[in-house]
Design a protein around this motif. Structure first.
Motif, PDB file in Angstrom:
ATOM      1  N   GLY A  46       0.806  -1.209   0.000  1.00 54.75           N
ATOM      2  CA  GLY A  46       0.000   0.000   0.000  1.00 54.75           C
ATOM      3  C   GLY A  46       0.843   1.264   0.000  1.00 54.75           C
ATOM      4  N   ALA A  47       1.904   1.270   0.808  1.00 53.90           N
ATOM      5  CA  ALA A  47       2.767   2.451   0.879  1.00 53.90           C
ATOM      6  C   ALA A  47       3.480   2.690  -0.445  1.00 53.90           C
ATOM      7  N   LEU A  53       2.214   8.688  -5.859  1.00 46.33           N
ATOM      8  CA  LEU A  53       1.581  10.010  -5.931  1.00 46.33           C
ATOM      9  C   LEU A  53       2.550  11.114  -5.540  1.00 46.33           C
ATOM     10  N   LEU A  54       3.491  10.783  -4.639  1.00 51.88           N
ATOM     11  CA  LEU A  54       4.452  11.793  -4.196  1.00 51.88           C
ATOM     12  C   LEU A  54       5.434  12.179  -5.293  1.00 51.88           C
ATOM     13  N   LEU A  55       5.554  11.319  -6.297  1.00 58.77           N
ATOM     14  CA  LEU A  55       6.508  11.590  -7.375  1.00 58.77           C
ATOM     15  C   LEU A  55       5.898  12.402  -8.516  1.00 58.77           C
ATOM     16  N   VAL A  56       4.584  12.643  -8.447  1.00 61.53           N
ATOM     17  CA  VAL A  56       3.919  13.352  -9.536  1.00 61.53           C
ATOM     18  C   VAL A  56       4.553  14.704  -9.833  1.00 61.53           C
ATOM     19  N   PRO A  57       4.823  15.556  -8.829  1.00 68.00           N
ATOM     20  CA  PRO A  57       5.432  16.869  -9.150  1.00 68.00           C
ATOM     21  C   PRO A  57       6.771  16.754  -9.859  1.00 68.00           C
ATOM     22  N   TRP A  58       7.620  15.837  -9.397  1.00 72.46           N
ATOM     23  CA  TRP A  58       8.940  15.695 -10.004  1.00 72.46           C
ATOM     24  C   TRP A  58       8.846  15.063 -11.397  1.00 72.46           C
ATOM     25  N   LYS A  59       7.943  14.077 -11.541  1.00 71.11           N
ATOM     26  CA  LYS A  59       7.784  13.442 -12.844  1.00 71.11           C
ATOM     27  C   LYS A  59       7.199  14.409 -13.853  1.00 71.11           C
ATOM     28  N   THR A  60       6.378  15.353 -13.387  1.00 72.02           N
ATOM     29  CA  THR A  60       5.816  16.361 -14.280  1.00 72.02           C
ATOM     30  C   THR A  60       6.912  17.196 -14.923  1.00 72.02           C
ATOM     31  N   VAL A  61       7.947  17.508 -14.154  1.00 67.65           N
ATOM     32  CA  VAL A  61       9.073  18.273 -14.688  1.00 67.65           C
ATOM     33  C   VAL A  61       9.766  17.489 -15.788  1.00 67.65           C
ATOM     34  N   ALA A 154      13.396   9.879   2.602  1.00 72.97           N
ATOM     35  CA  ALA A 154      12.265  10.807   2.675  1.00 72.97           C
ATOM     36  C   ALA A 154      11.061  10.258   1.914  1.00 72.97           C
ATOM     37  N   LEU A 155      11.316   9.632   0.755  1.00 71.56           N
ATOM     38  CA  LEU A 155      10.224   9.066  -0.033  1.00 71.56           C
ATOM     39  C   LEU A 155       9.572   7.904   0.710  1.00 71.56           C
ATOM     40  N   ALA A 156      10.401   7.068   1.344  1.00 68.93           N
ATOM     41  CA  ALA A 156       9.854   5.946   2.112  1.00 68.93           C
ATOM     42  C   ALA A 156       9.007   6.455   3.277  1.00 68.93           C
ATOM     43  N   GLY A 157       9.522   7.460   3.995  1.00 71.08           N
ATOM     44  CA  GLY A 157       8.769   8.013   5.116  1.00 71.08           C
ATOM     45  C   GLY A 157       7.475   8.663   4.661  1.00 71.08           C
ATOM     46  N   SER A 159       5.781   7.938   1.966  1.00 70.42           N
ATOM     47  CA  SER A 159       4.868   6.894   1.493  1.00 70.42           C
ATOM     48  C   SER A 159       4.135   6.247   2.663  1.00 70.42           C
ATOM     49  N   LEU A 160       4.874   5.936   3.722  1.00 70.27           N
ATOM     50  CA  LEU A 160       4.257   5.334   4.906  1.00 70.27           C
ATOM     51  C   LEU A 160       3.282   6.306   5.567  1.00 70.27           C
ATOM     52  N   ALA A 161       3.648   7.588   5.584  1.00 75.18           N
ATOM     53  CA  ALA A 161       2.760   8.592   6.177  1.00 75.18           C
ATOM     54  C   ALA A 161       1.465   8.710   5.367  1.00 75.18           C
ATOM     55  N   LEU A 162       1.578   8.647   4.046  1.00 67.53           N
ATOM     56  CA  LEU A 162       0.397   8.733   3.195  1.00 67.53           C
ATOM     57  C   LEU A 162      -0.498   7.507   3.388  1.00 67.53           C
ATOM     58  N   TRP A 163       0.137   6.325   3.538  1.00 64.13           N
ATOM     59  CA  TRP A 163      -0.636   5.109   3.800  1.00 64.13           C
ATOM     60  C   TRP A 163      -1.359   5.232   5.149  1.00 64.13           C
ATOM     61  N   ALA A 164      -0.649   5.711   6.179  1.00 64.95           N
ATOM     62  CA  ALA A 164      -1.263   5.872   7.500  1.00 64.95           C
ATOM     63  C   ALA A 164      -2.415   6.871   7.452  1.00 64.95           C
ATOM     64  N   LEU A 165      -2.284   7.894   6.621  1.00 62.34           N
ATOM     65  CA  LEU A 165      -3.345   8.896   6.486  1.00 62.34           C
ATOM     66  C   LEU A 165      -4.608   8.258   5.899  1.00 62.34           C
ATOM     67  N   THR A 166      -4.451   7.436   4.866  1.00 61.81           N
ATOM     68  CA  THR A 166      -5.623   6.792   4.270  1.00 61.81           C
ATOM     69  C   THR A 166      -6.274   5.825   5.259  1.00 61.81           C
TER      70      THR A 166
END
Length: 348
Positions: A46-47, A53-61, A154-157, A159-166
Motif C-alpha cells: 500500500g505504501a 503520488l508523491l513523485l507526480v510533481p517531479w515526474k511532471t518536470v 524521505a520518499l519511504a517516510g 509513502s508510509l505517512a500517506l498510507w497511514a493517512l488513508t
C-alpha cells in the motif's frame, strides 16, 4: 541543465523502485497468509503504491522537458500507457482498500476493484518492459550519493505517512476498509459458509461431477478412502483468506492429513510432503511437518460443504492463503521430494 538531468534520473529511478516494490509485494501478498507477515507485505504494498503520488510533481518536470525535445527524441507512447495504467492501479487499489464491492457490472456480475487492480498491474508490467527496453541505463556513482539516499529515506517516510493517512480516513469515516484483515482482505461470511463468495483460482471451475472417495498413495501402496470415512471429528477454526480479497473464519471438521496417512498407510519411508490434488487437476504440496494441523474437511460450521466451496471434501490449510485450500480433493500422494518443488502459484 545537468542538475535537471540528475533530478529527472532520480525521479525515474524512484518511480521504477516503487513500481518494482509494489509489484513484488503484490505477488508476495497472494502467498503470505500468516497475520504478521501478511500485514508487513500489505503495508509495504500500500505504501509503495501511494508513494507513486508523491513523485507526480517531479515526474511532471521530466515530462515537460521531454515535450521540449524534437519529436524523434521524445519518449515512446508506452510512457503514456504507463502513466494511465499506474493511475488505474492506484485508484482501484484505493477503492478496494476502502471496501468498494464492485466498480461496474457485466451481465449483472460486479467487477471487483481488486480484479481491476490486478488486471491493470499485469498490463502495467508489459508497458514497463516496453518503456525501458533499449534504454541502456548504467549504474552511476551518483545513484548511491548521500543526497540520493536521503531522498530515498524521505520518499519511504512520506509513502508510509500517506498510507497511514488513508487508514485514518477509513477509521474516521467508518468505511469498510477500517475492518480489513492484516492481508488487506474484507470479511465475507464468517460462521456462515453460505455467505462466502464462490471463487476459484485462474481457470479452475466448479466441476460438474465429483467422486465419492479420495485415493491415497504412498510407499508403493494405494488405498481408496470413502468420503464418509473422512469425517473423523478432527476440527480446527481457521481463516480462509482468499486471494480474491475476502476472508472468513469458520469451524472446519474432517480428518487431518496426518491421521489419514497414519491410519491407512502407516509410516512411509523418506516421506517429505503430501501432494493434494483436486478432481480438476489443481494441486498443492503440503510439508509433512504441517500434516498434523492441515485438514481434509467435509464440514464447515457444522454443515456439509456446498459444491462451490469444495464438496464433498476440501483442504483446510491454516496460515496459508486460499490458493492452498484445494477444493474437490480427489487424490493425496505421499512424496519423497521437497514441498517447495512446485510453482509458487498453481499454473491453472
Amino acid at each position: 541543465m545537468r542538475g535537471l538531468q540528475r533530478a529527472g534520473r532520480r525521479s525515474n529511478l524512484a518511480l521504477l523502485g516503487l513500481l518494482l516494490l509494489a509489484g513484488g509485494t503484490g505477488v508476495l501478498g497472494f502467498a503470505v497468509g500468516t497475520p504478521l507477515a501478511g500485514r508487513v507485505v500489505a503495508v509495504a504494498h500500500g505504501a509503495a503504491g501511494l508513494g507513486l503520488l508523491l513523485l507526480v510533481p517531479w515526474k511532471t518536470v521530466v515530462v515537460r522537458r521531454a515535450r521540449a525535445k524534437p519529436p524523434q527524441l521524445r519518449a515512446p507512447s508506452a510512457a503514456y500507457w504507463l502513466t494511465g495504467l499506474v493511475a488505474v492501479c492506484v485508484l482501484s487499489g484505493v477503492l478496494h482498500a476502502a471496501g468498494a464491492a464492485g466498480i461496474w457490472a457485466t451481465s449483472g456480475t460486479p467487477v471487483a476493484a481488486l480484479q481491476v487492480h490486478v488486471g491493470a498491474a499485469v498490463v502495467l508490467v508489459l508497458a514497463l518492459v516496453a518503456h525501458t527496453w533499449g534504454r541502456h541505463q548504467r549504474p552511476r556513482r551518483v545513484d548511491l550519493s548521500r543526497r540520493t539516499l536521503l531522498g530515498t529515506g524521505a520518499l519511504a517516510g512520506g509513502s508510509l505517512a500517506l498510507w497511514a493517512l488513508t487508514e485514518g480516513v477509513w477509521r474516521v469515516t467508518g468505511a469498510p476498509g477500517a475492518r480489513r484483515s492484516g492481508t488487506g482482505s474484507h470479511e465475507r461470511g464468517t460462521d456462515d459458509p453460505t455467505a462466502m463468495p464462490v471463487t476459484q483460482w485462474a481457470s479452475d471451475t466448479v466441476p460438474d461431477a465429483v467422486g465419492t472417495s479420495v485415493t491415497l498413495t504412498g510407499g508403493g501402496r494405494e488405498v481408496v478412502v470413502p468420503v464418509a470415512d473422512l469425517d473423523r471429528g478432527d476440527a480446527v477454526r481457521a481463516r480462509l483468506d482468499c486471494t480474491g480479497g475476502w476472508y472468513a473464519d469458520q469451524d472446519w471438521r474432517g480428518t487431518t492429513l496426518a491421521r489419514l496417512v497414519t491410519d491407512h498407510l502407516g509410516a512411509v519411508d523418506g516421506a517429505q510432503c503430501l501432494l493434494v490434488t483436486s478432481v480438476t487437476g489443481f494441486s498443492r504440496r503440503v510439508p509433512l511437518r504441517d500434516a498434523g494441523g492441515t485438514l481434509l474437511a467435509t464440514h464447515a460450521a457444522g454443515r456439509p460443504l456446498s459444491p462451490g466451496h469444495g464438496a464433498p471434501v476440501r483442504l483446510v490449510a491454516p496460515g496459508r492463503r486460499g490458493v492452498w485450500w484445494v477444493k474437490w480433493v480427489d487424490r493425496v500422494e505421499v512424496l519423497d521430494s521437497p514441498w517447495w518443488l512446485q510453482p509458487p502459484f498453481p499454473l491453472q
